[in-house]
Enzyme design. Structure first.
Site, PDB file in Angstrom:
ATOM      1  CB  SER A  89      -0.965  -0.059   1.194  1.00 39.02           C
ATOM      2  OG  SER A  89      -2.026   0.843   1.051  1.00 39.02           O
ATOM      3  CG  MET A  90       2.481   5.042   2.747  1.00 43.40           C
ATOM      4  SD  MET A  90       2.126   5.844   4.323  1.00 43.40           S
ATOM      5  CE  MET A  90       3.785   6.100   4.949  1.00 43.40           C
TER       6      MET A  90
END
Length: 245
Positions: A89-90
Site C-alpha cells: 500500500s503506502m
C-alpha cells in the site's frame, strides 16, 4: 526526522528483505513472516516516524523525503548484500522511491515487490486525511476488521488516528513523475477484491519499471497477504533469481 531499520529474524542469510509498511503500520505487522519466510532471506522492517520507538518523531513532509531517509539508512546494507524491497500500500510507494534513491547513489537493489498499490504516477482524488475521526476509522475498518476493533477503543483511537491521518496525507498528496523509474526487477501483486487499487493504476506500473515489470494476481482483499504471504514469497524468490541467482 528519522527512520529505523529493525531486524525481524535472528538468522544470517544470503539476502535481506526489507518491508515497508502500509499507512499507520509498523514492522510488527510483518513479524509473523519471520517463522515462515524461506531461509534464503533475512527479514528487516522500516519504522516510520510517529510509531513504536519513533512515536514522538514528527511525520515526514512527503513520501520523497521519507524515502530519502530510508535510502540513507539502507545504503550500507545494500552495498554489502543483495537487498530486496517489499512495500504494501503506502509502503509500495515508499519502497519505490527508496529504490530510486539507492540506485541514484550507485547502490544496487536486487528487486522490488509491491502489493496493494497503484502506480506512483497515478495519484488519487481521495482525501481521507481530511475526514472526521469517525469517517477515517470506518474507512480503515472496512479494509481490516482487526483494525476496526482496535479503533473502537477511544483511548487507542486517540493514540493511533493521528499517525494514520498523517500517513494518509503522505499518500493522498503524492504523485510521482511519469518518467520516474527503477532499473531493478519489479513484481506487482494485486488482490482481486482489493478496493484500494484499479486496473489502470496497476497496469501503469510498467512505465516505472522499464527494465522488467511482472504482475501477479491473487484472491483476496487489501490485507490478504497478512493471512497468506505465500505469493509474496514466490515473488521474492523470482526477483532474487533474476538478479543474483
Amino acid at each position: 526526522m528519522t527512520v529505523h531499520i529493525d531486524t525481524l529474524t535472528e538468522r544470517s542469510a544470503a539476502a535481506v528483505v526489507v518491508v515497508f509498511p502500509h499507512a499507520g503500520g509498523s514492522p510488527r505487522f510483518f513479524a509473523p513472516w519471520s517463522s515462515s519466510l524461506p531461509e534464503t532471506f533475512e527479514l528487516a522492517g522500516v519504522t516510520y516516524p510517529g510509531r513504536d520507538a519513533l512515536l514522538d518523531a514528527p511525520s515526514a513532509p512527503d513520501i520523497p523525503a521519507l524515502a530519502a531517509d530510508c535510502a540513507a539508512e539502507l545504503a550500507p546494507l545494500a552495498r554489502s548484500r543483495p537487498v530486496l524491497l517489499f512495500g504494501h500500500s503506502m509502503g509500495g510507494h515508499v519502497a519505490f522511491e527508496t529504490a530510486r534513491r539507492l540506485e541514484g547513489i550507485g547502490c544496487p537493489v536486487a528487486g522490488l515487490v509491491v502489493s496493494g498499490a497503484d502506480a506512483p504516477s497515478r495519484g488519487t482524488i481521495e482525501r481521507w486525511h481530511l475526514a472526521s475521526d469517525v469517517e477515517l476509522a470506518d474507512h480503515i475498518g472496512e479494509l481490516d476488521p482487526k483494525i476496526r476493533a482496535v479503533l473502537a477503543e477511544p483511548a487507542l483511537a486517540r493514540m493511533f488516528l493521528p499517525t494514520i491521518r498523517a500517513d494518509y496525507h503522505l499518500v493522498e498528496t503524492y504523485r510521482a513523475d511519469p518518467w520516474a523509474t527503477v532499473s531493478c526487477p519489479t513484481v506487482v501483486v494485486s488482490g482481486d477484491s482489493d478496493p484500494e487499487i484499479t486496473p489502470d493504476g496497476i497496469a501503469r506500473w510498467i512505465e516505472h519499471a522499464p527494465g522488467g515489470c511482472r504482475f501477479r494476481f491473487t484472491r483476496g482483499g487489501h490485507f490478504s497477504l497478512a493471512t497468506d504471504p505465500s505469493e509474496i514469497y514466490r515473488c521474492l524468490d523470482e526477483v532474487l533469481g533474476t538478479r543474483v541467482g
